[in-house]
Structure formats: structure tokens, C-alpha cells
Design a protein around this motif. Sequence first.
Motif, PDB file in Angstrom:
ATOM      1  N   GLY A 105      15.849  27.633  43.298  1.00 31.12           N
ATOM      2  CA  GLY A 105      16.882  26.737  42.794  1.00 31.12           C
ATOM      3  C   GLY A 105      18.178  26.779  43.584  1.00 31.12           C
ATOM      4  O   GLY A 105      18.748  27.847  43.811  1.00 31.12           O
ATOM      5  N   LYS A 106      18.620  25.602  44.022  1.00 31.03           N
ATOM      6  CA  LYS A 106      19.955  25.480  44.606  1.00 31.03           C
ATOM      7  C   LYS A 106      20.835  24.853  43.532  1.00 31.03           C
ATOM      8  O   LYS A 106      20.501  23.791  42.997  1.00 31.03           O
ATOM      9  N   VAL A 107      21.938  25.513  43.226  1.00 25.70           N
ATOM     10  CA  VAL A 107      22.777  25.056  42.126  1.00 25.70           C
ATOM     11  C   VAL A 107      24.167  24.715  42.641  1.00 25.70           C
ATOM     12  O   VAL A 107      24.710  25.433  43.486  1.00 25.70           O
ATOM     13  N   LEU A 108      24.724  23.638  42.125  1.00 28.38           N
ATOM     14  CA  LEU A 108      26.113  23.270  42.399  1.00 28.38           C
ATOM     15  C   LEU A 108      26.900  23.407  41.097  1.00 28.38           C
ATOM     16  O   LEU A 108      26.544  22.806  40.085  1.00 28.38           O
ATOM     17  N   VAL A 109      27.930  24.235  41.118  1.00 29.36           N
ATOM     18  CA  VAL A 109      28.809  24.367  39.954  1.00 29.36           C
ATOM     19  C   VAL A 109      30.082  23.589  40.258  1.00 29.36           C
ATOM     20  O   VAL A 109      30.695  23.785  41.315  1.00 29.36           O
ATOM     21  N   VAL A 110      30.471  22.712  39.350  1.00 29.83           N
ATOM     22  CA  VAL A 110      31.659  21.882  39.557  1.00 29.83           C
ATOM     23  C   VAL A 110      32.843  22.494  38.802  1.00 29.83           C
ATOM     24  O   VAL A 110      32.769  22.686  37.581  1.00 29.83           O
ATOM     25  N   GLY A 111      33.917  22.799  39.533  1.00 29.50           N
ATOM     26  CA  GLY A 111      35.114  23.374  38.930  1.00 29.50           C
ATOM     27  C   GLY A 111      35.604  24.540  39.770  1.00 29.50           C
ATOM     28  O   GLY A 111      34.935  24.935  40.740  1.00 29.50           O
ATOM     29  N   GLY A 112      36.736  25.109  39.403  1.00 33.86           N
ATOM     30  CA  GLY A 112      37.279  26.176  40.237  1.00 33.86           C
ATOM     31  C   GLY A 112      38.140  27.154  39.463  1.00 33.86           C
ATOM     32  O   GLY A 112      39.121  27.677  39.991  1.00 33.86           O
ATOM     33  N   GLY A 113      37.760  27.431  38.210  1.00 35.04           N
ATOM     34  CA  GLY A 113      38.562  28.349  37.395  1.00 35.04           C
ATOM     35  C   GLY A 113      37.748  29.544  36.931  1.00 35.04           C
ATOM     36  O   GLY A 113      36.653  29.817  37.416  1.00 35.04           O
ATOM     37  N   GLY A 114      38.306  30.269  35.949  1.00 32.24           N
ATOM     38  CA  GLY A 114      37.647  31.455  35.418  1.00 32.24           C
ATOM     39  C   GLY A 114      36.322  31.126  34.746  1.00 32.24           C
ATOM     40  O   GLY A 114      35.358  31.899  34.836  1.00 32.24           O
ATOM     41  N   ASN A 152      37.076  29.118  44.106  1.00 32.49           N
ATOM     42  CA  ASN A 152      38.339  29.821  44.382  1.00 32.49           C
ATOM     43  C   ASN A 152      38.022  31.126  45.116  1.00 32.49           C
ATOM     44  O   ASN A 152      36.848  31.376  45.435  1.00 32.49           O
ATOM     45  N   ALA A 153      39.053  31.937  45.361  1.00 32.22           N
ATOM     46  CA  ALA A 153      38.867  33.136  46.198  1.00 32.22           C
ATOM     47  C   ALA A 153      37.883  34.131  45.590  1.00 32.22           C
ATOM     48  O   ALA A 153      37.166  34.824  46.315  1.00 32.22           O
ATOM     49  N   GLY A 154      37.835  34.216  44.268  1.00 30.22           N
ATOM     50  CA  GLY A 154      36.911  35.149  43.623  1.00 30.22           C
ATOM     51  C   GLY A 154      35.487  34.614  43.626  1.00 30.22           C
ATOM     52  O   GLY A 154      34.522  35.341  43.897  1.00 30.22           O
ATOM     53  N   VAL A 158      36.635  40.958  37.065  1.00 30.44           N
ATOM     54  CA  VAL A 158      37.832  40.144  37.250  1.00 30.44           C
ATOM     55  C   VAL A 158      37.363  38.748  37.630  1.00 30.44           C
ATOM     56  O   VAL A 158      36.778  38.547  38.698  1.00 30.44           O
ATOM     57  N   TYR A 159      37.557  37.797  36.723  1.00 30.11           N
ATOM     58  CA  TYR A 159      37.235  36.410  37.042  1.00 30.11           C
ATOM     59  C   TYR A 159      38.516  35.724  37.518  1.00 30.11           C
ATOM     60  O   TYR A 159      39.569  35.853  36.889  1.00 30.11           O
ATOM     61  N   HIS A 160      38.388  35.020  38.625  1.00 37.71           N
ATOM     62  CA  HIS A 160      39.566  34.342  39.186  1.00 37.71           C
ATOM     63  C   HIS A 160      39.721  32.964  38.535  1.00 37.71           C
ATOM     64  O   HIS A 160      38.756  32.208  38.436  1.00 37.71           O
ATOM     65  N   MET A 161      40.933  32.668  38.093  1.00 39.35           N
ATOM     66  CA  MET A 161      41.197  31.377  37.438  1.00 39.35           C
ATOM     67  C   MET A 161      41.931  30.438  38.389  1.00 39.35           C
ATOM     68  O   MET A 161      41.721  29.242  38.362  1.00 39.35           O
ATOM     69  N   GLY A 162      42.838  31.011  39.193  1.00 36.14           N
ATOM     70  CA  GLY A 162      43.605  30.178  40.130  1.00 36.14           C
ATOM     71  C   GLY A 162      44.065  31.033  41.296  1.00 36.14           C
ATOM     72  O   GLY A 162      45.166  31.581  41.270  1.00 36.14           O
ATOM     73  N   THR A 163      43.190  31.210  42.280  1.00 31.45           N
ATOM     74  CA  THR A 163      43.528  32.027  43.457  1.00 31.45           C
ATOM     75  C   THR A 163      43.047  31.321  44.718  1.00 31.45           C
ATOM     76  O   THR A 163      42.139  30.495  44.669  1.00 31.45           O
ATOM     77  N   VAL A 164      43.666  31.670  45.848  1.00 41.27           N
ATOM     78  CA  VAL A 164      43.147  31.268  47.170  1.00 41.27           C
ATOM     79  C   VAL A 164      43.231  32.492  48.075  1.00 41.27           C
ATOM     80  O   VAL A 164      44.052  33.382  47.844  1.00 41.27           O
ATOM     81  N   ARG A 165      42.396  32.515  49.088  1.00 41.96           N
ATOM     82  CA  ARG A 165      42.518  33.549  50.108  1.00 41.96           C
ATOM     83  C   ARG A 165      43.269  32.934  51.280  1.00 41.96           C
ATOM     84  O   ARG A 165      42.855  31.912  51.820  1.00 41.96           O
ATOM     85  N   GLY A 166      44.406  33.537  51.628  1.00 42.22           N
ATOM     86  CA  GLY A 166      45.213  32.995  52.716  1.00 42.22           C
ATOM     87  C   GLY A 166      44.544  33.224  54.062  1.00 42.22           C
ATOM     88  O   GLY A 166      43.556  33.953  54.153  1.00 42.22           O
ATOM     89  N   GLU A 167      45.082  32.611  55.090  1.00 41.47           N
ATOM     90  CA  GLU A 167      44.508  32.802  56.430  1.00 41.47           C
ATOM     91  C   GLU A 167      44.611  34.251  56.876  1.00 41.47           C
ATOM     92  O   GLU A 167      43.836  34.714  57.707  1.00 41.47           O
ATOM     93  N   ASP A 168      45.576  34.993  56.280  1.00 43.08           N
ATOM     94  CA  ASP A 168      45.704  36.422  56.570  1.00 43.08           C
ATOM     95  C   ASP A 168      44.682  37.261  55.805  1.00 43.08           C
ATOM     96  O   ASP A 168      44.689  38.486  55.876  1.00 43.08           O
ATOM     97  N   GLY A 169      43.793  36.603  55.033  1.00 42.66           N
ATOM     98  CA  GLY A 169      42.758  37.329  54.302  1.00 42.66           C
ATOM     99  C   GLY A 169      43.218  37.876  52.960  1.00 42.66           C
ATOM    100  O   GLY A 169      42.433  38.476  52.227  1.00 42.66           O
TER     101      GLY A 169
END
Length: 441
Positions: free
Chosen positions: A25-34, A58-60, A380-391
Motif C-alpha cells: 500500500g502506498k498512502v497519501l495523508v493530506v494535512g500537516g499538523g499533529g 511538517n518537520a516531524g 512528540v507529534y509536530h503540529m506546526g514546525t519546519v526544518r530550516g536550511e541549517d537543519g
Amino acid sequence: MGVIHLVPGFQPAGATIELEKLREGKVLVVGGGGREHAIVDALSKSLYVSKIYCAPGNAGIAAKAECVPIGDHDIPALLAFAREQHVDLTVVGPEVPLAAGLADAFTAAGLRVFGPTQAAARIESSKDFAKGLMKKYGIPTASYVTFSDYGAALEHVRKGPFPVVLKYDALAAGKGVVIAEDFAQAEQALQDLHRFGDGKVVVEEFLTGPEFSLMCFVSGTEVRPMVIAQDHKRAYEGDRGPNTGGMGAYSPVPIISDEDIRYAEKEIMEKMAAAMVQEGCPFQGVLYGGLMKTPDGVKVIEFNCRFGDPETEVVLPRLKSDIYEIFRAVADGTPIPEPEWSDEAVMGFVMASKGYPGSYSKGFEINGLEEALSDPDVKVYHMGTVRGEDGVVKTAGGRVLMVLSGGKDLLQARDKALSAVRKIQCDNLFYRNDIGWRVLS
Ligand code: AMP
Ligand code: GLY
């Protein structure tokens, strides 16, 4: 060699089973929160899932899924992606794309999707539709009157009693409900709600009692309840301050009896599922009952057409069954396997940007995530994070992280989750210390 079909957990003696063969199964989850992080986490344990995409993620989430830069509202781009990648199942987190017809578009294109049609999503996208069905089918809820004319609504509330509850009819990102303590507040609230547009307004009786969330996997008249959870909607400790998307949650909820839960399953959730079939808009997906145990019994505060956030983050860790099998059965309209649940307690704390639910800044570094995860019971579920270019992981939303733990009881879950919260360092986050106070004090 062809595909080996087997029952997960059952291996015939002597057979060499290649479990990887099941992972089709290939799954697509739509959304980007916790909520989507919790869904991705549950899917990552499935025996059937070979690949998880998340749009936008998101980053998590990126630790367990390939994040694709498509907004969760962009139905044509999501559809094109699912087609190109031969996605077997798309699972939709947020309500906005469902209310905009994502499931209808995918089904029309022959793609398997977990989530209700636009017509069925009206159970959340129109308060008036939901209240009308509850009234017609005798499902217990607060009494109400709907107005298209704000002047008439104002005249109606002038008579009282107060508090009175005013709800904007359409989706308003959790900001469409006001509890007015007196006429002056009601007048102000009606002006404020009118700013969302010319939609109708529902004027509702004020109910009292503890709230809880009962989410069910639903396919037509078939209803498979999840374990219940309680959210904390107010921003500050002691349940004060403005309403938010939710500042923490826990499951189970010991102040709600098994009898209350059974009543809610039969008289509320099953009745609503049957009503929607009767009305020609059968529900398929997660039907969320926001319920209140009032002195007159359990009543509906609201229905949602999707997993709750942050309830999902404390409910899905208790699911022992393979979630892909459940999603697939709901999407295909085949019998839904009975989900199995663990007895453990789970409690989670939301870490939000200072200023939320009002305006806030983004881009603050978050440290200590690894340390927080040193206890194997903590997630830890990420609700609103990004990973910057600095990692480095940075804040990117109002609600930023949900830190949760399992435990033998809520007290242990709370202590473990709170000690993990304290290991996370960020200059711009706050959280509520008192999640679970109703059951732990
Ligand atoms: P809703 O968006 O409909 O869930 O409403 C947000 C919050 O407002 C709920 O979680 C309740 O705490 C409160 N609320 C909504 N409707 C009522 C009601 N009829 N009586 C009391 N509180 C309500
Ligand atoms: N936690 C409430 C919601 O998801 O609407």
C-alpha cells in the motif's frame, strides 16, 4: 514469486513468510499538523503500507513520510499526485478540503479515499444542517433557532436567557462560536460573526457539564467507536482565556461512565449515521461527536466530519489494530474490522507560540526534541514546525508541538509527558500545566 497472502500474526508452520510482500500500500495523508503526524505514525506500523506521502506534512512527519509540497486545499494537485504515484489510499485530515469536495473528486477519478463526500461533510460545514438532522431524528442536543437576518437574531436574543450561544453557520476555523453572557456581548458577537460573511447564524441554548469527544469509524450505517478523549479548548490554565484549536487532551476520560459512552454510541452516533443514509448522504470516514454530559444526559455540542485535533494524538496511540485495514474497509464499503484498544492512559500537552490564538511570530529554534524522546513512552507529534536550511527545527504555526506519553494511568502519563515538555527549549512557546485537572485534582 507471486504475492503471499497471509493473516497478520498467523504464520503457517514451516512457511517462510516474507512480510515485505504484504507491504503493497502506498498512502497519501493530506494535512500537516499533529493529527496527521499521529495518522502517519499509526500507518507506519501497518503490515500493508510500503510508502507514506504527506501533503504538505511538517518537520516531524518527515521522519516517517515523504513530505510533498502541495497545500492541503489544492485538490487538483493532490489528485494529479495520487494518480502519478499510483497511491492506493488517500486519508484526509482537515475539514476544509472535505467540505470542498476532495473525496468526491478522488472517487470520480477512481481513486480510493478515506473521508466523507462534500454532501456528508455538511455535518460539520453547516451548523444549521447538523441541527436540522438532530431535530428530525431525535438526537439529543441544545434547542436552537436559525436566522438569516442578523437583526431578527438580535431581537430574539434580547429576551434572554443568558448566557446564550451564537454559532456562525459555516466553517470558521473554530472561531465561529461565541458564548454571550449578556445582551451587550450578544450584540457585539453578532456583529463579529457577521464579518465571516452573510451566512446564517444559529442561536442555541447554553448547556453545562463536562465535554468529551467520541470519534467513530463510519461507513454508511456501520459504526466502530474509538476510545473517548477530552480536549482543553481554552488557552490558559483553569480553562480561562480565549478558545483555541485545543491545548491538550487525554484518554480515557474516567468521569464519563461506560453507560454514558454506550448511550452516546447508540442514541447519537449510530442514529446520526443511519440518518445520513436516510437523507441520501451516507457518511464514510471519521464522524466526530463533540458531546457534553449535561444534568439531563449526554447531548451533542457539535459534529465534525474528520479526526479531532488534538484528540487523535492521544487516541490513535491506543489503537492496537492495523489502521490501514480499517481505512481501506471504510473506503471500500466492506465490513470494518472491530478495532482493538490498549488499556493504557495517554495524555498530551500542546506547546503553542506565545500570542496564540491571536497573532504570533514564527521561526524560533526548537531544541531538546531528542532528549524529550529518551523515555520510550513519550511521543512528540509536530503540529506546526519546519526544518530550516541549517537543519534546525523551527516553529511554524500557532500550535507547534504535542508532547504526549502513555502510562499505566493518567497520573503517570501526565508526569512522563510533563517531564518531556520541560526538556524542550524554545524562546517562544507556552503550554498549559493543568491538562487533566478535572480528573486528577
Ligand atoms: P463548537 O465549535 O460548536 O464545538 O463550540 C466550541 C465550544 O463552545 C465547545 O467546545 C463548548 O465548550 C462551547 N459550546 C458550544 N455550544 C455550546 C452550548 N450549547 N452550551 C454550552 N457550551 C457550548
Ligand atoms: N479538538 C476539536 C476539533 O478537532 O475540532
